[in-house]
Design a protein around this motif. Structure first.
Motif, mmCIF file in Angstrom:
data_model
loop_
_atom_site.group_PDB
_atom_site.id
_atom_site.type_symbol
_atom_site.label_atom_id
_atom_site.label_comp_id
_atom_site.label_asym_id
_atom_site.label_seq_id
_atom_site.Cartn_x
_atom_site.Cartn_y
_atom_site.Cartn_z
ATOM 1 N N CYS A 147 31.455 40.392 44.583
ATOM 2 C CA CYS A 147 30.800 39.960 43.356
ATOM 3 C C CYS A 147 31.829 39.802 42.235
ATOM 4 C CB CYS A 147 29.777 41.023 42.979
ATOM 5 S SG CYS A 147 28.299 40.385 42.259
ATOM 6 N N ALA A 148 32.883 40.592 42.290
ATOM 7 C CA ALA A 148 33.927 40.506 41.268
ATOM 8 C C ALA A 148 34.576 39.122 41.275
ATOM 9 C CB ALA A 148 34.988 41.580 41.501
ATOM 10 N N ASP A 149 34.692 38.525 42.446
ATOM 11 C CA ASP A 149 35.263 37.176 42.539
ATOM 12 C C ASP A 149 34.343 36.156 41.856
ATOM 13 O OD1 ASP A 149 37.560 37.903 44.141
ATOM 14 O OD2 ASP A 149 36.147 38.190 45.784
ATOM 15 N N VAL A 150 33.052 36.310 42.060
ATOM 16 C CA VAL A 150 32.087 35.397 41.433
ATOM 17 C C VAL A 150 32.112 35.613 39.915
ATOM 18 C CG1 VAL A 150 29.665 34.729 41.302
ATOM 19 C CG2 VAL A 150 30.641 35.419 43.501
ATOM 20 N N ARG A 151 32.154 36.860 39.524
ATOM 21 C CA ARG A 151 32.193 37.182 38.086
ATOM 22 C C ARG A 151 33.439 36.586 37.433
ATOM 23 N NH1 ARG A 151 33.510 41.944 34.576
ATOM 24 N NH2 ARG A 151 31.939 41.857 32.954
ATOM 25 N N ALA A 152 34.564 36.651 38.122
ATOM 26 C CA ALA A 152 35.805 36.091 37.577
ATOM 27 C C ALA A 152 35.661 34.585 37.347
ATOM 28 C CB ALA A 152 36.974 36.386 38.515
ATOM 29 N N LEU A 170 32.114 31.312 48.362
ATOM 30 C CA LEU A 170 32.061 32.753 48.109
ATOM 31 C C LEU A 170 30.777 33.374 48.666
ATOM 32 C CD1 LEU A 170 33.415 32.964 44.450
ATOM 33 C CD2 LEU A 170 34.472 33.937 46.498
ATOM 34 N N ARG A 171 29.693 32.594 48.641
ATOM 35 C CA ARG A 171 28.407 33.112 49.137
ATOM 36 C C ARG A 171 28.466 33.547 50.589
ATOM 37 N NH1 ARG A 171 23.359 29.365 47.695
ATOM 38 N NH2 ARG A 171 22.190 31.273 47.902
ATOM 39 N N VAL A 172 29.313 32.899 51.359
ATOM 40 C CA VAL A 172 29.332 33.170 52.804
ATOM 41 C C VAL A 172 30.598 33.886 53.252
ATOM 42 C CG1 VAL A 172 27.787 31.272 53.361
ATOM 43 C CG2 VAL A 172 30.256 30.862 53.280
ATOM 44 N N ASP A 173 31.459 34.250 52.321
ATOM 45 C CA ASP A 173 32.716 34.917 52.666
ATOM 46 C C ASP A 173 32.553 36.426 52.495
ATOM 47 O OD1 ASP A 173 35.272 35.904 52.938
ATOM 48 O OD2 ASP A 173 36.206 34.333 51.717
ATOM 49 N N ASP A 174 32.487 37.130 53.610
ATOM 50 C CA ASP A 174 32.283 38.580 53.569
ATOM 51 C C ASP A 174 33.478 39.336 53.006
ATOM 52 O OD1 ASP A 174 29.750 38.277 54.625
ATOM 53 O OD2 ASP A 174 30.419 38.557 56.701
#
Length: 143
Positions: A83-88, A75-79
């Motif tokens: 942030c919602a994906d990380v939060r999920a 996720l860190r490198v996927d433009d």
């Protein structure tokens, strides 16, 4: 003192406060890229590898599995992700931890009830705790 341009595996391990075998394991799991090697065969890690290993360790201390950490690193490198994906992912991990805590509390209450039956005296052949556990085993096997 200048920062080295590359690190050997031992230097990386010390800088990230992990063991050399941990670095090798992360490589095998694909969490760390295979670094180029010197002609001597030593791995040459970029200085940024220290940050990546520390990220992995911190994520592990928060309960993330290595597979989940792999997803966080992606996720860190996927433009295309936000942030919602990380939060999920963080929320899902939190729910998992809360579920496990509730299960452990339930186990603790059950164990407390069983432990209260025993006064701590007498032979183990008459131990109420062992008898209850045996009954539970029979009940589960029959059930």
């Amino acid at each position: 003192m200048t920062e080295p341009s590359t690190l050997k595996i031992g230097e990386l391990a010390r800088a990230a406060d992990v063991g050399v075998e941990t670095i090798r394991y992360y490589e095998r799991r694909g969490l760390l890229a295979q670094p180029p090697r010197r002609t001597s065969g030593y791995r040459q890690y970029p200085p940024g590898a220290v940050r990546r290993v520390r990220f992995i360790r911190r994520a592990q201390t928060l309960g993330f599995t290595l597979k989940e950490i792999e997803e966080l690193l992606a996720l860190r490198v996927d433009d295309d992700r936000s942030c919602a994906d990380v939060r999920a992912l963080a929320r899902a991990k939190l729910e998992d931890i809360e579920r496990r805590v509730a299960e452990l509390q339930q186990m603790g209450r059950a164990l407390e009830r069983v432990a209260r039956r025993c006064r701590g005296r007498g032979p183990t052949s008459e131990c109420p705790i062992l008898e209850v556990l045996d009954e539970e085993e029979v009940a589960n096997a029959e059930g």
